[in-house]
Structures are given as C-alpha cells and as structure tokens.
Design a protein around this motif. Structure first.
Motif, short mmCIF file in Angstrom:
data_model
loop_
_atom_site.label_atom_id
_atom_site.label_comp_id
_atom_site.label_asym_id
_atom_site.label_seq_id
_atom_site.Cartn_x
_atom_site.Cartn_y
_atom_site.Cartn_z
N LEU A 133 0.51 -1.32 0.05
CA LEU A 133 0.23 0.08 0.17
C LEU A 133 0.96 1.03 0.19
N THR A 134 0.61 1.96 -0.95
CA THR A 134 1.61 3.30 -1.03
C THR A 134 0.79 4.16 -0.08
N LYS A 135 1.99 5.59 0.01
CA LYS A 135 1.25 6.78 0.87
C LYS A 135 0.40 7.54 0.08
N ALA A 136 0.10 7.64 -0.81
CA ALA A 136 -1.18 8.34 -1.99
C ALA A 136 -2.75 7.61 -1.39
N GLN A 137 -2.47 5.79 -2.15
CA GLN A 137 -3.56 4.82 -1.24
C GLN A 137 -4.00 5.39 -0.23
N ALA A 138 -2.55 5.12 1.08
CA ALA A 138 -3.39 5.16 2.24
C ALA A 138 -4.15 6.12 2.88
N ALA A 139 -3.55 7.53 1.74
CA ALA A 139 -3.68 9.06 2.20
C ALA A 139 -6.01 8.22 1.61
N LYS A 140 -6.00 7.94 0.99
CA LYS A 140 -7.18 7.61 0.33
C LYS A 140 -7.84 6.86 1.17
N VAL A 141 -7.70 5.70 1.51
CA VAL A 141 -7.66 4.32 1.67
C VAL A 141 -8.82 5.28 3.54
N THR A 142 -7.90 5.87 4.39
CA THR A 142 -7.37 6.58 5.42
C THR A 142 -8.91 7.85 5.28
N ALA A 143 -8.85 8.34 4.30
CA ALA A 143 -10.09 9.29 4.23
C ALA A 143 -11.31 8.43 4.63
N ARG A 144 -11.73 7.47 3.69
CA ARG A 144 -13.45 7.11 3.51
C ARG A 144 -13.90 6.10 5.52
N SER A 145 -12.33 5.70 5.84
CA SER A 145 -12.40 5.31 6.53
C SER A 145 -12.94 6.03 8.29
N THR A 146 -12.21 6.81 8.37
CA THR A 146 -11.97 8.03 8.91
C THR A 146 -13.71 8.64 9.05
N ALA A 147 -14.21 7.77 7.22
CA ALA A 147 -15.77 9.39 7.78
C ALA A 147 -16.74 8.57 7.73
N SER A 148 -16.57 6.85 8.37
CA SER A 148 -16.90 5.85 8.87
C SER A 148 -16.39 5.00 10.52
N GLY A 149 -15.78 6.25 10.84
CA GLY A 149 -15.33 5.76 11.99
C GLY A 149 -14.67 4.55 12.78
N GLU A 150 -14.25 4.05 11.12
CA GLU A 150 -13.29 2.91 11.17
C GLU A 150 -12.00 3.22 11.53
N GLU A 151 -10.94 2.05 11.49
CA GLU A 151 -9.38 1.42 11.75
C GLU A 151 -8.77 2.87 10.65
N PRO A 152 -8.53 3.15 10.36
CA PRO A 152 -7.33 4.06 9.28
C PRO A 152 -7.41 3.71 8.19
N LEU A 153 -7.00 1.99 7.66
CA LEU A 153 -7.38 1.26 6.61
C LEU A 153 -7.94 -0.08 6.59
N GLU A 154 -9.67 0.19 7.06
CA GLU A 154 -10.23 -0.20 7.21
C GLU A 154 -10.65 -0.36 5.94
N ALA A 155 -11.91 0.71 5.70
CA ALA A 155 -12.51 0.75 4.04
C ALA A 155 -12.05 -0.22 3.31
N ASP A 156 -11.08 -0.70 3.23
CA ASP A 156 -10.17 -1.80 2.23
C ASP A 156 -10.33 -3.28 3.15
N GLN A 157 -10.78 -2.89 3.86
CA GLN A 157 -11.20 -4.70 4.43
C GLN A 157 -11.93 -4.66 4.30
N TRP A 158 -12.52 -5.30 2.59
CA TRP A 158 -13.62 -6.00 2.44
C TRP A 158 -14.00 -7.49 2.97
N ASP A 159 -12.88 -8.12 3.89
CA ASP A 159 -12.65 -9.50 4.22
C ASP A 159 -13.78 -9.37 5.22
N LEU A 160 -13.02 -8.43 6.51
CA LEU A 160 -14.14 -8.29 7.83
C LEU A 160 -15.45 -8.39 7.67
#
Length: 511
Positions: A133-160
């Motif tokens: 995961l690159t820094k740019a990708q991580a920033a994009k994921v974190t923005a969506r995760s934060t809006a959902s009240g999740e862990e910073p990278l959790e928006a990419d964890q479809w498996d959970l």
C-alpha cells in the motif's frame, strides 16, 4: 519460498493415549494398494559425508526411547532433540543408510529423512507477490475510513465485512485469555498493529526442531519473510487507531518460526517442535498456512514420507490432546483433494523435482489432511471459491476470505486481495488459502472466547455450525473468466466440496 495447502483412517503408529476418539473418524486411510506414480516417490539417498535430518518415531516408554537413542549413536547419528511424550527423535546423520538401519531397530515404528538435500549453514500458500500500500493509496483509504469511524485502513478490508467481523468487534473483540499461535515464517512483533496483542511468552524459533525462546528469536529472518506477519495481522491486529483491524482484535497472537532462514522451507522437524511448543505453552488455536516441505503430498508407501506424516501427526495430535485447535490452509493448486489422481510436479522442492501422479487418499498434504485439523478453502469478495483454492468433498471443513484478484470490491483501492500487516511497519495485499486460514482461526478464537471450556472437537463443531454455506454454484465454475470450466463442486447446500460446511461468520460466533 516455502509452500502451502478423504479423511479416512491413517495406519500410523501413534501413542494410544493421544489417539482421537472413534466419533471423530477423521484419520485418513492406510493405503490398500500402492499410490499411483509415474515416477519414483522415494527420497534420494544422501551422498557419503552429506548430512541430512531425520525423524525417528518410537514407542513412548522410557526404556524404548533410551534403547533407540543408543542405536542411533551406533548408526552414526546425532540426536538433536527428543520429544519423549510423542516418541519423536530428531537426528542428524551423514550415513546414507541411516534411515534403513534405524527402521530395523526394535521399538522404532517409522524413520526417515526429512529432506532430500544436505543441511546447509517450507511451503506457504500465498498466491502471487505482495502488493504494498503506497502513501497515496493509504491517504485515500484513511479518508474514507475516518468518515465511517473505522480503523485508518479498514475501508479496504472488505474481508472483515464479508464475515461480520466489523460488527462482531463491537460485541466481543475476543478474550485476553485466548492465544492464536502463527506457525509460519516469523512475526514482526514490533509492528504497531501487532505489538499490543503479541505474546512473547508463547513465541519461539523452532527452526531445526529445537525451540529457541531467546528474545526476538520468533521474528522473520528478513523483511522478505513477510508471510507470518501478514497472517498475524489478519487474526489479531489491534483496534488502536493504527492501520488495519484483525478478525479477533483483542485476543493474543504468538509467533512460532519454522521457516529456514535461507530457503524459507518448512521442514518437518521444525513443525513438530512448533506443535509441541504451542501445546506446552497454553496456546488455544494454531494457524498453519503452509504445507510441510519437501513433499507436497507424502505417500505412505515411501518410508521417508511415511515417517514425516507419522512425526507431524503425533505432534499435532498431542496439541489437540492438550486443548489446542489446529487450522490449516487447503492449498492453491485448485486441486480436487477428493480425486484419485493428481499431478505433483513440485516435489521434492529442496532438490530436483520429479513429476509424479498421486492419489490424495493415499498421499497426504501435511498438516491439512491430518486428523482433527480444520481444512480451510478460500473465497473472494463475492463469496465464491477463489480461482486458485483447492477443494474436495469430504476434505474441506470450512471456507473463509482469502482474496481473489478477479473479484473486485467497491473499496478505495479496488483490490480483491487481503490487506494486512507487513514487517517494518508496512501494509500490503496478498491472496491465497494462506489468508483464508487465519480468518477462520480468528473466528475460532472468538468462539473460544465465548466458550472458554470448549474442546478442540467442540470448537470445530461450532465453527461449522455458525458458517454460511452458499451451496454449489448453479452454473459451471469458471474461476478466472476464460470460458473454461476450472472445477466441479460436489455436494449439497449443507456440505459441499467448495465450502465444506460454509464460510465462517464472526458475528454469529460472538452472538
């Protein structure tokens, strides 16, 4: 890199006290006839002066063990370690006739070389290279995760979300009294997502067959040996506002390293050590995302391969007897493990492979086909069998998310693989049955948290009872979308060859 992956009765000499009850009935069958082979399955004899490792399996009484150890010395062998409780002795010898000589010794029930290449100064089941995961990708994921009240990278964890682990964490994230041991390439316990839950007291380096518990010995040899760290994060990455979350984010995770630091192969003596160590240190669940090298399938008519099956089986049965549930990946060959003829063109993987055709009812993938071990197949984001996952009616127990590059989720990174922790505080996507087994192990840890007195057999029953089974697909299965049927699912809605009893469900586990 090391490698990963019906249940009838195995005619192995295991200590009677450790045998499973007849009601389990999982022990694979003894070969009534020789397995199908197009080339010899026998291990190559070492040249004079080339030292090999051996397992010598005996009765467990003290007199027999001491007598066999004397015979080992007479046969030019050196004892590395003795596991008296299961009757397994790890030996080094440069005598090319050592195995043959020991098999003739009174009290020896099987003996054989654990490798085909000399000792020098595994296998895992991930499919393809890691995608960091690159820094740019991580920033994009974190923005969506934060809006959902999740862990910073959790928006990419479809498996959970696929198994309800995100919702389960709000009800019961797991007990601190439950530990899952990752038997693997080592675990980087300094990762900030793993450090809060890491159990150093239940971790070790078992490479070579003897446990080293010195501080940090459980860590991977280098950053390229990332497999165990990724697996550990899938199970128990903490919900601490950093990175990702695990399926059971409050249970403890331990690392038992079994990967050779140079070849990264998982030799039998190392795995024997790991099962015994886990059992003796109070581990409730082990995850085994590998197959034991050097043979993808161990044929019972070969004395060396038979000894490997015997030794590892004794160790994992010992762990079960002590209260440990063992889970293992089904493998990435898209093999039908209930067929009667498979091509194994990768064994032995520590020297020159010789293609052979084997019957998986007589030649066993270790440890996944051993009695009482929970065999886990992999699914993608659409809850269908992953294109690479091995399968088999009566062989697969349960399924879990392992990732599938052909199934694209609606996530920030649009990556169908599994995101988890990596050495040096990094994160990456991987796919494979290696990733499916730890998801199931995390659910098993949640079940153990909710049912602390449950035995391994009871936990396995609970895993199956709470699973969701999509049933066999109605259309012909084309995993990679190339228009060719890749596998055939046998069975019904309750149990079938693709998913066993179904895909694990973390939310049901905590309810």
């Amino acid at each position: 890199m090391a490698h990963l992956r019906s249940r009838r009765r195995l005619a192995l000499a295991v200590p009677v006290a450790l045998s499973l009850t007849a009601s389990l009935g999982f022990l694979p069958g003894a070969a009534a006839a020789a397995p199908l082979t197009t080339a010899t399955s026998a291990s190559a004899s070492p040249a004079d002066g080339a030292e090999l490792a051996y397992v010598v399996n005996t009765k467990t009484d003290r007199h027999t063990i001491e007598s066999v150890k004397r015979a080992i010395a007479r046969a030019n062998g050196t004892v590395v370690v003795t596991y008296d409780k299961i009757g397994v002795i790890v030996v080094h010898s440069a005598d090319p006739d050592f195995g043959k000589r020991l098999r003739a010794v009174r009290g020896v029930q099987s003996a054989g070389a654990t490798r085909t290449a000399p000792l020098t100064a595994a296998g895992t089941t991930d499919e393809g290279a890691a995608q960091y995961l690159t820094k740019a990708q991580a920033a994009k994921v974190t923005a969506r995760s934060t809006a959902s009240g999740e862990e910073p990278l959790e928006a990419d964890q479809w498996d959970l979300r696929a198994i309800g682990a995100d919702k389960a964490a709000k009800i019961n994230p797991g007990s601190r009294n439950v530990t899952v041991a990752v038997i693997d390439t080592g675990v980087d316990d300094t990762h900030p997502d793993l450090a809060p839950n890491f159990s150093a007291a239940q971790s070790a380096n078992c490479v070579g067959g003897k446990a080293d518990t010195s501080y940090g010995a459980w860590r991977p040899a280098n950053a390229d040996h990332y497999h165990g760290t990724h697996v550990a994060g899938e199970i128990a990455a903490a919900r601490n506002g950093i990175g990702v979350a695990g399926v059971a984010p409050n249970v403890k995770v331990a690392g038992i390293k079994v990967a050779d630091p140079v070849s990264e192969l998982f030799y039998p003596e190392s795995v024997v050590c790991a099962f015994v160590f886990a059992a003796d240190h109070g581990v409730e669940v082990t995850n085994n995302s590998y197959y034991v090298d050097p043979w993808l399938y161990n044929c019972m008519d070969d004395p060396d391969q038979r000894a490997i099956v015997d030794a590892v089986n004794r160790a994992q049965l010992y762990a079960q007897h002590k209260g440990t549930l063992n889970l293992a990946s089904a493998g990435n060959s898209n093999d039908d493990l209930d067929s009667h003829a498979l091509v194994d063109d990768s064994s032995p993987d520590d020297s020159t492979a010789v293609p052979r055709t084997v019957d998986p009812h007589e030649c066993f993938d270790v440890p996944t086909q051993l009695p009482g071990v929970v065999t886990v197949s992999a699914t993608g984001v659409t809850s269908t069998k992953a294109y690479y996952s091995s399968y088999g009616d009566g062989v697969i127990d349960i399924a879990a998310p392992g990732g599938d590059k052909y199934r694209i989720p609606d996530t920030p990174s649009k990556n169908g693989r599994i995101l988890s922790t990596m050495p040096n505080n990094q994160y990456a996507f991987l796919q494979g049955t290696s990733m499916a087994s730890p998801h199931a192990a995390g659910v098993a840890a949640l079940l153990k948290s909710a049912h602390p007195s449950a035995t391994p057999a009871r936990l396995q029953g609970l895993l199956k009872a709470q699973a969701d089974n999509p049933g066999c697909p109605t259309d012909p299965y084309d995993g990679d979308g190339d228009g060719v049927v890749d596998a055939t699912c046998v069975g019904g809605k309750r149990v079938n060859g693709f998913y066993g009893f179904g895909i694990v469900n973390a939310l049901r586990a905590v309810k």
